[in-house]
Design an enzyme around this catalytic site. Structure first.
Site, PDB file in Angstrom:
ATOM      1  CG  HIS A  97      51.023 -37.128  38.082  1.00 18.52           C
ATOM      2  ND1 HIS A  97      51.441 -37.343  39.379  1.00 18.52           N
ATOM      3  CD2 HIS A  97      51.843 -36.156  37.608  1.00 18.52           C
ATOM      4  CE1 HIS A  97      52.451 -36.547  39.668  1.00 18.52           C
ATOM      5  NE2 HIS A  97      52.725 -35.830  38.602  1.00 18.52           N
ATOM      6  CG  ASP A 124      52.296 -39.105  43.006  1.00 15.35           C
ATOM      7  OD1 ASP A 124      51.378 -39.620  43.683  1.00 15.35           O
ATOM      8  OD2 ASP A 124      52.240 -39.028  41.766  1.00 15.35           O
ATOM      9  CG  HIS A 126      50.237 -43.500  43.825  1.00 16.07           C
ATOM     10  ND1 HIS A 126      49.452 -42.381  44.080  1.00 16.07           N
ATOM     11  CD2 HIS A 126      49.560 -44.563  44.318  1.00 16.07           C
ATOM     12  CE1 HIS A 126      48.346 -42.757  44.701  1.00 16.07           C
ATOM     13  NE2 HIS A 126      48.390 -44.078  44.866  1.00 16.07           N
ATOM     14  CG  ASP A 128      52.475 -41.689  39.127  1.00 17.77           C
ATOM     15  OD1 ASP A 128      51.691 -42.504  39.626  1.00 17.77           O
ATOM     16  OD2 ASP A 128      52.312 -40.453  39.209  1.00 17.77           O
ATOM     17  CG  HIS A 141      46.432 -41.943  36.702  1.00 18.88           C
ATOM     18  ND1 HIS A 141      45.723 -41.395  37.749  1.00 18.88           N
ATOM     19  CD2 HIS A 141      46.227 -43.285  36.787  1.00 18.88           C
ATOM     20  CE1 HIS A 141      45.119 -42.358  38.427  1.00 18.88           C
ATOM     21  NE2 HIS A 141      45.409 -43.506  37.869  1.00 18.88           N
ATOM     22  CG  ASP A 226      49.104 -36.948  42.577  1.00 13.81           C
ATOM     23  OD1 ASP A 226      48.098 -36.683  43.274  1.00 13.81           O
ATOM     24  OD2 ASP A 226      49.132 -37.880  41.760  1.00 13.81           O
ATOM     25  CG  ASP A 228      47.918 -39.059  45.205  1.00 20.08           C
ATOM     26  OD1 ASP A 228      49.128 -38.812  45.350  1.00 20.08           O
ATOM     27  OD2 ASP A 228      47.499 -39.812  44.308  1.00 20.08           O
ATOM     28  CD  GLU A 271      45.795 -37.881  39.254  1.00 19.65           C
ATOM     29  OE1 GLU A 271      44.575 -38.000  39.496  1.00 19.65           O
ATOM     30  OE2 GLU A 271      46.391 -38.554  38.372  1.00 19.65           O
TER      31      GLU A 271
END
Length: 299
Positions: A97, A124, A126, A128, A141, A226, A228, A271
């Site tokens: 990312h 995402d 997360h 980030d 990332h 992303d 995830d 990702e």
């Protein structure tokens, strides 16, 4: 629509190897064919050249692992994206990312040579939003949003040559894993983040409506997706899986509603890690997400 596909095969910002093969996995999952069947013209621009980690010194500069090659790759990415026509739709394929530091800057410049007011929807698990001071790992990332808003290491924070992303022009969706210091920084910045609790309580339809209202005054919207963000049962091929993510249908509904708005001007898919995947399942799912954003419908 003219869709310009650009790969950024970089895993220098991640803690696990493998996402450098994500762009190839997405292409192998019939990305171009899927988009052409929707009526789009697809122009594959190849890949940004990224140095191999085996050829580099992993010494962390200022608490950041692989800072210089990541900085160089993001600069090259920004230049290539910025050079695309305003009416093109850049579809950039990571990579980890951290590549989004380059894609976001490049898309802001593409819409306006000095940098447009770009809205970013960050899908995402997360946020980030770590900086070198708050990051437990030093992996970049986990830091791209912070650097895009001007925080963190000055070299990365100045990728936009004076342009920065406004915190009020960011919406995060699918969040469910945030470090303690990251949480405090997010609150201070005032970034809107819809956690999975919010997804459960409000639903994707209401979240999209609120997001589009929040971003009513931007010049374009960039979706940075992303893999995830989706539940590991849907997308197992990711380096940092977190249980309890978006379902398959929630992901598609999110993309379909954004597509119907007609306001999305670019997209990242990042990702995807084929070394952790099952028969390229994650890449195939993410190709489907891109297709929904670019007009695919059930009927």
């Amino acid at each position: 629509m003219d869709v310009s596909v650009l790969g950024i095969p970089m895993d220098l910002g991640a803690g696990r190897r493998g996402v450098d093969m994500g762009a190839s996995a997405l292409r192998n999952a019939q990305l171009a064919r899927t988009l052409r069947e929707l009526g789009h013209h697809v122009n594959d621009l190849g890949d940004v050249v990224v140095p191999l980690p085996e050829t580099l010194d992993k010494h962390a500069s200022g608490g950041l692992v692989f800072l210089e090659p990541i900085l160089g790759t993001c600069r090259a990415t920004a230049q290539r994206v910025a050079a695309l026509p305003r009416n093109a739709f850049p579809l950039t394929l990571g990579g980890d990312h951290s590549v989004s530091m380059g894609t976001v800057v490049g898309n802001a410049r593409r819409l306006d040579g000095q940098g447009a007011r770009l809205g970013v929807i960050w899908v995402d698990a997360h946020t980030d939003y770590n900086t070198p001071d708050s990051s437990p790992s030093g992996n970049i990332h986990g830091m791209p949003v912070a650097h895009l808003t001007g925080l963190g290491d000055p070299r990365l924070a100045q990728l936009g040559d004076g342009w920065t992303l406004r915190p009020e022009d960011i919406t995060m969706i699918g969040i469910r894993s945030v470090d303690l210091r990251e949480r405090a920084a997010m609150r201070e910045a005032g970034i809107r983040a819809y956690t999975m609790k919010d997804v459960d309580q409000l639903g994707i339809t209401r979240i999209v409506a609120q997001t589009l209202e929040q971003l009513a005054d931007v010049d374009g919207i960039h979706v940075s997706f992303d893999a995830d963000a989706l539940d590991p049962g849907v997308c197992p091929g990711v380096g940092t899986p977190v249980p309890g993510g978006l379902t398959y249908r929630e992901g598609h509904l999110l993309m379909e509603l954004l597509s119907e708005s007609g306001r999305v001007t670019s997209m990242d898919i990042v990702e995807v890690n084929p070394t952790l995947d099952l028969r390229n399942q994650t890449a195939e799912v993410m190709v489907g997400m891109a297709a929904s954003l670019l007009g695919q419908r059930i009927l």
